[in-house]
Design an enzyme around this catalytic site. Structure first.
Site, PDB file in Angstrom:
ATOM      1  N   THR A  30       0.750  -1.081  -0.046  1.00  0.00           N
ATOM      2  CA  THR A  30       0.028  -0.202  -0.344  1.00  0.00           C
ATOM      3  C   THR A  30       0.723   1.010   0.036  1.00  0.00           C
ATOM      4  O   THR A  30       1.771   1.398   0.606  1.00  0.00           O
ATOM      5  CB  THR A  30      -1.137   0.044   1.472  1.00  0.00           C
ATOM      6  N   HIS A  31       0.394   2.373  -0.895  1.00  0.00           N
ATOM      7  CA  HIS A  31       1.737   3.529  -1.210  1.00  0.00           C
ATOM      8  C   HIS A  31       0.553   4.397  -0.675  1.00  0.00           C
ATOM      9  O   HIS A  31      -0.182   4.648  -1.176  1.00  0.00           O
ATOM     10  CB  HIS A  31       2.440   3.284  -1.895  1.00  0.00           C
TER      11      HIS A  31
ATOM     12  N   GLY B  69      10.226  -3.301  -9.444  1.00  0.00           N
ATOM     13  CA  GLY B  69      10.299  -1.508  -9.215  1.00  0.00           C
ATOM     14  C   GLY B  69      10.186  -1.315  -8.222  1.00  0.00           C
ATOM     15  O   GLY B  69       9.586  -1.607  -7.156  1.00  0.00           O
TER      16      GLY B  69
HETATM   17  C1  GRF Z   1       1.642   4.590   4.837  1.00  0.00           C
HETATM   18  O1  GRF Z   1       1.194   5.681   4.809  1.00  0.00           O
HETATM   19  C2  GRF Z   1       1.976   3.725   3.878  1.00  0.00           C
HETATM   20  O2  GRF Z   1       0.715   3.901   2.605  1.00  0.00           O
HETATM   21  C3  GRF Z   1       3.398   4.779   3.462  1.00  0.00           C
HETATM   22  O3  GRF Z   1       3.871   4.944   5.599  1.00  0.00           O
HETATM   23  C4  GRF Z   1       2.216   5.090   6.059  1.00  0.00           C
HETATM   24  C5  GRF Z   1       2.830   3.779   6.929  1.00  0.00           C
HETATM   25  O4  GRF Z   1       1.937   4.201   7.749  1.00  0.00           O
HETATM   26  N1  GRF Z   1       4.338   3.917   2.985  1.00  0.00           N
HETATM   27  P1  GRF Z   1       1.747   3.012   9.477  1.00  0.00           P
HETATM   28  O5  GRF Z   1       3.067   2.522   9.672  1.00  0.00           O
HETATM   29  O6  GRF Z   1       0.960   1.678   8.536  1.00  0.00           O
HETATM   30  O7  GRF Z   1       1.267   3.652  10.358  1.00  0.00           O
END
Ligand code: GRF
Length: 194
Positions: free
Chosen positions: A107-108, A142
């Site tokens: 998730t990004h 990637g």
């Molecule tokens: C999330 O938004 C993730 O997509 C990004 O950093 C955040 C991590 O949040 N890489 P958490 O550790 O799940 O609270």
């Protein structure tokens, strides 16, 4: 389905998955939580939920390739059906992808392909977009480039700073993650398309 979740920080996405998996009809259980560093809230959340944890630190390995092998082995120990990268701040490498490629999702916090990398909310704010969001995708070799599974749009407000924007993204992001992991594991178990 057996989930292994990898984290590097606060673990709010992990917490949402922990909460979802408490109901039996979600169709998945988190069998372990892994991290690349000690002492993070994500690991504490797992421990509070009684979920096994493991840490694979880059500092413990001579190079990134050896770390990649160690991470792959640590995850394999838990025999996951699906690996979820939820705020995991390292790139998985060829050893990991050889074992878990095609069944690792990430998730990004942006609408890929816009704003890949480590500063997505900051980059979106500085670019001046009015809508950003979060993306769930299948991990490939990637950086944030794999096939997109789902996206959610999140507005950027005039008075946002990076923190307020990222917090708003994370609210929608964790809902998208829980919703789609549930569908993916049900799809895998029933063979239906979501
Ligand atoms: C999330 O938004 C993730 O997509 C990004 O950093 C955040 C991590 O949040 N890489 P958490 O550790 O799940 O609270």
């Amino acid at each position: 389905a057996r989930l292994v979740v990898l984290v590097s920080g606060g673990g709010t996405n992990l917490q949402a998955l922990i909460d979802a998996t408490t109901s039996a009809d979600y169709g998945a259980e988190i069998v372990a939580v892994g991290a690349d560093r000690e002492g993070i809230e994500g690991l504490a959340r797992a421990e509070r939920a009684g979920i096994r944890t493991f840490v694979v630190r880059t500092a413990d390995h001579p190079d990134r390739a050896a770390w990649d092998v160690a991470l792959a082995e640590a995850v394999e120990d838990h025999q996951p059906d699906l690996v979820v990268l939820a705020g995991f701040m390292k790139l998985v490498g060829p050893a990991f992808l050889a074992l878990f490629g095609g069944r690792t999702v990430n998730t990004h916090p942006s609408l890929l392909p816009s704003f890949p990398g480590m500063q997505a909310p900051k980059d979106a704010l500085e670019f001046g977009v009015k809508v950003t969001g979060a993306t769930l995708f299948v991990v490939d070799a990637g950086v944030d480039t794999g096939p997109i599974i789902a996206q959610v749009a999140v507005p950027v407000l005039d008075d946002d700073d990076v923190e307020s924007l990222h917090e708003r993204i994370k609210v929608s992001e964790r809902t998208m993650l829980v919703d789609w992991i549930g569908r993916l594991v049900r799809e895998a178990s029933t063979g239906e398309t979501p």
